[in-house]
Design a protein around this motif. Structure first.
Motif, PDB file in Angstrom:
ATOM      1  N   ILE A  50      17.635  16.214   9.722  1.00 45.71           N
ATOM      2  CA  ILE A  50      16.538  16.381   9.254  1.00 45.71           C
ATOM      3  C   ILE A  50      16.201  15.148  11.083  1.00 45.71           C
ATOM      4  N   VAL A  51      15.299  16.286  11.759  1.00 44.11           N
ATOM      5  CA  VAL A  51      14.766  16.275  13.416  1.00 44.11           C
ATOM      6  C   VAL A  51      13.633  15.917  13.594  1.00 44.11           C
ATOM      7  N   SER A  52      13.197  15.021  13.688  1.00 40.97           N
ATOM      8  CA  SER A  52      11.481  15.335  13.863  1.00 40.97           C
ATOM      9  C   SER A  52      11.170  15.188  15.439  1.00 40.97           C
ATOM     10  N   LYS A  53      10.912  16.169  15.760  1.00 38.06           N
ATOM     11  CA  LYS A  53      10.919  16.652  17.018  1.00 38.06           C
ATOM     12  C   LYS A  53       8.977  17.229  16.919  1.00 38.06           C
ATOM     13  N   GLY A  54       8.600  16.518  17.950  1.00 31.13           N
ATOM     14  CA  GLY A  54       7.202  16.875  18.675  1.00 31.13           C
ATOM     15  C   GLY A  54       5.946  16.286  17.587  1.00 31.13           C
ATOM     16  N   GLY A  55       6.240  15.132  16.693  1.00 35.18           N
ATOM     17  CA  GLY A  55       6.131  14.937  15.249  1.00 35.18           C
ATOM     18  C   GLY A  55       6.349  15.496  14.153  1.00 35.18           C
ATOM     19  N   ARG A 158      18.168   9.329   8.527  1.00 37.27           N
ATOM     20  CA  ARG A 158      17.314   9.899   8.338  1.00 37.27           C
ATOM     21  C   ARG A 158      17.531  10.922   7.262  1.00 37.27           C
TER      22      ARG A 158
ATOM     23  N   GLU B  90       6.323   8.424  14.666  1.00 35.08           N
ATOM     24  CA  GLU B  90       7.356   9.267  14.219  1.00 35.08           C
ATOM     25  C   GLU B  90       6.700  10.021  12.850  1.00 35.08           C
ATOM     26  N   ARG B 134       2.793   9.601  23.317  1.00 35.14           N
ATOM     27  CA  ARG B 134       3.338  10.181  24.174  1.00 35.14           C
ATOM     28  C   ARG B 134       2.779  10.360  25.493  1.00 35.14           C
ATOM     29  N   GLU B 194      17.074  12.001  17.759  1.00 40.68           N
ATOM     30  CA  GLU B 194      16.987  13.510  17.488  1.00 40.68           C
ATOM     31  C   GLU B 194      17.284  14.475  18.755  1.00 40.68           C
ATOM     32  N   THR B 195      16.569  14.156  19.779  1.00 42.30           N
ATOM     33  CA  THR B 195      16.192  14.717  20.267  1.00 42.30           C
ATOM     34  C   THR B 195      16.533  14.028  22.016  1.00 42.30           C
TER      35      THR B 195
END
Lengths: 217, 593
Positions: A50-55, A158, B90, B134, B194-195
């Motif tokens: 599960i990836v949370s990217k930019g919300g 996650r 988040e 952010r 993650e990123t």
């Protein structure tokens, strides 16, 4: 082996419950959801994260949760699902449940875990517990929405629980293929949840015993 | 001598004064040069020592700062990675952000109840913390400001960044009110698990480290914008120092100036001021570390060293003065003596010259008299002889008278001979006699002299032997050489025994010809008379019956010396008297014949 069996058991139980609601000849919807391209980062195991990217929360590699929106009678019994903590990860990473489902969080690792969620539909904190915790800590999810699960101790863990107002849902494979079975005839909206920011949908009309091929893109 | 020293001759005194002045001048120059060199050396040494000490202290402070920063940043990173903080940001639960952080940061933030900041400063505890979203804007703590550390709104606003960065941003914020202090803040990015992208930032505000080196007296402060905080420096001096610092903020763009250093006077003391950027490249406004390094100790050391050198120089000069005084005295003494002596010598010389002149005039007069007398005498003797011979020639005198007249004539010959000799001697004395350097055949001359000797009336019956190599040539004038020879032979005959011997020998060696004339003697020349036989008119204690005037040997020696040779007595004892005369050989003495 055992957790997988548990998981399968849970899934089968869920399907059985939903299937038993239908009075008429159940219909089947199958098809393919066009998934967004996965991230370039190599995925060492084939399980998605599960990836949370930019919300935006999304599974990676991408999978979708396909579900059928419509009016369904209330569940006869409280559905139960399990979210395991195994090998310092949640299993499954994405768990669709019907509203009111009791989700158990067994710890199968030889270490403490602390499952909590700050998500609006369900905020909870199970505290730290080990594998031998009895009874198995659980939460009942009675507000539809997306719940992000985290472990207080292991920051990388996650998972998401997608709380849906439908008994008909399934997680696609990584190619986007899905099959929904045991659906009562009627008019519905077929939806595919791809990420917290993206949901595909299409209206479907199901006849008695129909077998519908629907691609969502 | 005593009197001579007390009143030294004027020239010697002048010499002494000059010598003293020159020595002093040289000494002063040397001392000045030495002073300069030593002082420069000491100053350079001090500067280097200061440089080293300064660098060492600065390094230590830098190390403290670096370690502190590393520790704080590491701590902030750990905090920023906490799952609950991630979850709050988040998962859209900002309302839970500060409460969650409160739990996580409990041990990182100074408890609000500890009012004394000095107590909290020792620990690495933050004064306050805030989250940035952010976009770099401050997420205000929900009401519970006390938990996140009190911060006036205008300072809170300064925590904002143009955007959160991947890297820790170090900043220094100061309140608008002066004396409000400076907070050191670290904006640590909260990265997506993650990123890896920054999704927010955690800003921790600390009391800046109080960097003071007790031993060297170095104090380090912080300057940000118009605020300068240096521990232990009063506000007036701080304002004074702030005015001296380069105005970096005036430049738009905020390119932080590099390290600078300068010396200045503050609070009545000298300081070395060192300033360097604290947060180059930060998104926060540039701040500078301002270090004050007291120069008082070094200046005191330098002053002390300077005094020591001056003292040593003065001592050296005094010693030098004494030494040069002595030296001048020592060196001028011989000069004074010399001057005195030269004075005396001048007087003596003048006297001697006068005497010499007188003597020479006298001698001249005597020589002239001698010459005149000889001339005057020669004429009457000749007239006398001529008269006597005429009487004898007339034959009118009886025989015995004739014999007497003959004897008288003989006496006139002797008289003329003596006069001749005197005339010659007077010419020698006057220095008028010049001897030619002709070739003279000595062997021939001896032979003819011997002939003359044989011819002379002689009843002694002498035996004459000659051992002369043929062709023995000398350099000289024939008549004078003959005169020498004649004199010697005459003497050998006169003072001989009856039936005695005369022996003549000649030899040549090393460019000289030696001729000896020996004879048996009636009586030897007494030893006490031997040194005087060549003196004029000296006749020793010879028999008075032997004719002579004591001129012959004297004349012979003078003539021999004029020939570049000499005449001396070889021996004179009971049975043999021998003279030796030397001449120069003819070819050897004539380089160009």
């Amino acid at each position: 082996m055992i957790p997988r069996l548990h998981f399968l058991g849970a899934m089968v139980a869920a399907f059985c419950v939903s299937g038993s609601v239908a009075a008429a000849e159940p219909a089947v919807i199958e098809g393919r959801v066009t998934l967004p391209a996965g991230r370039e980062a190599p995925v060492l195991n084939q399980r998605y994260e599960i990836v949370s990217k930019g919300g935006v929360v999304a599974p990676n590699p991408p999978v979708a949760v396909v579900f059928l929106a419509g009016d369904f009678p209330a569940a006869e019994a409280q559905p139960v699902a399990r979210m395991l903590q195994k090998d310092l990860a949640f299993e499954p990473r994405i768990l669709p449940v019907r509203v009111g489902t009791k989700v158990e969080f067994p710890n199968l690792d030889p270490t403490y875990h602390n499952v909590f969620s700050y998500s609006k539909p369900k905020r909870f904190d199970l505290g730290r517990y080990r594998a031998d915790e009895e009874p198995v800590p659980y939460q009942i999810f009675d507000t539809p929405g997306l719940v992000t699960l985290r472990c207080d101790i292991h920051e990388h863990m996650r998972a998401v629980i997608l709380v849906l107002e439908t008994p008909h849902f399934v997680v696609t494979d990584t190619d986007g293929r899905f099959q929904l079975t045991g659906i009562a005839p009627g008019a519905y909206t077929l939806k595919a949840w791809i990420s917290s920011a993206s949901t595909l949908e299409r209206a479907v009309e199901l006849a008695d015993g129909a077998r519908l091929e629907v691609n969502l893109e | 001598m005593k009197t001579g020293r007390t009143q030294a001759p004027p020239q010697a005194a002048r010499f002494r004064r000059r010598l003293l002045a020159a020595t002093m001048l040289l000494l002063c120059a040397l001392t000045a040069a030495a002073f300069l060199v030593v002082r420069r050396g000491i100053a350079r040494g001090e500067a280097q020592a200061l440089e080293r000490e300064f660098a060492a202290v600065l390094d230590r402070l830098q190390a403290v700062r670096q370690m502190r920063r590393a520790a704080l940043v590491e701590r902030a990173r750990a905090l920023a990675g906490k799952a609950r903080i991630h979850a709050a940001i988040e998962d859209g639960a900002l309302d839970l952000l500060y409460p969650s952080a409160l739990d996580e940061l409990r041990d990182a933030v100074a408890p609000p109840r500890i009012a004394d900041p000095a107590a909290a400063a020792g620990a690495l505890r933050a004064r306050f913390y805030r989250f940035l979203d952010r976009d770099g804007s401050v997420i205000p703590p929900p009401g519970g400001e006390a938990a996140a550390g009190a911060l006036p709104p205008e300072l809170e606003a300064r925590l904002a960044l143009p955007g959160v960065s991947q890297h820790v941003q170090t900043g220094y914020i100061a309140g608008a009110r002066s004396g409000a202090g400076v907070s050191e803040v670290f904006a640590t990015p909260i990265l997506s698990t993650e990123t890896g992208e920054p999704i927010a930032a955690l800003v921790l505000g600390f009391e800046p480290p109080r960097l003071v080196s007790e031993r060297s007296g170095l104090v380090a402060g912080i300057r940000v914008g118009d605020t300068l905080v240096i521990p232990g420096l009063d506000p007036a001096a701080t304002a004074q120092l702030l005015a001296l610092l380069p105005d970096d903020d005036a430049r738009s763009g905020g390119a932080a100036a590099g390290a600078r250093r300068f010396e200045t006077g503050l609070d009545g003391a000298s300081w070395l001021v060192f300033t360097q950027p604290l947060n180059p490249g930060s998104l926060y406004p540039p701040a500078h570390e301002v270090c004050l390094f007291p120069l008082a100790a070094m200046q005191a050391r330098q002053r002390r060293a300077g005094l020591q050198i001056v003292g040593a120089g003065a001592g050296l000069l005094a010693l030098g003065f004494l030494g040069s005084h002595r030296l001048a005295a020592r060196f001028s003494r011989p000069v004074a003596t010399l001057e005195l002596e030269s004075h005396e010598q001048r007087v003596q010389r003048r006297r001697a010259e006068a005497e010499l002149e007188a003597t020479s005039a006298e001698l001249e007069r005597a020589a002239r008299f001698s010459a005149d007398a000889s001339h005057q005498l020669k004429t009457p003797v000749t007239v006398l002889r001529a008269g006597l011979e005429e009487i004898l020639a007339r034959g009118a005198v009886p025989t015995h008278e004739a014999e007497e007249i003959a004897a008288l004539i003989h006496q006139t010959y002797r008289l003329s001979s003596v006069i001749e000799d005197l005339l010659l001697l007077s010419r020698v004395d006057a220095g008028h006699l010049r001897v030619a350097a002709d070739e003279v055949d000595l062997a021939l001359l001896i032979a003819s002299s011997l002939d003359d000797l044989d011819a002379s009336p002689d009843e002694l019956g002498l035996e004459v032997t000659a051992d002369v190599p043929p062709a023995l040539r000398i350099s000289g004038e024939r008549r004078y050489v003959a005169l020498i020879l004649q004199n010697l032979l005459e003497n050998a005959r006169k003072y001989n025994l009856p039936g005695g011997r005369i022996r003549i020998a000649a030899s040549e060696a090393a460019g000289r010809v030696h001729l000896t004339v020996g004879n048996t003697a009636l009586r030897p020349i007494p030893p006490e008379s031997q040194p005087h036989i060549f003196e004029r008119f000296h006749r020793a204690a010879m028999g008075e019956n032997i004719p002579g005037y004591g001129i012959g040997l004297n004349l012979a020696r003078e003539l021999a010396r004029l020939h570049g040779g000499d005449l001396r007595l070889l021996r004179s004892d009971a049975d043999w008297t021998e003279f030796e005369v030397s001449f120069r050989s003819y070819p050897a003495t004539r380089p160009h014949p």
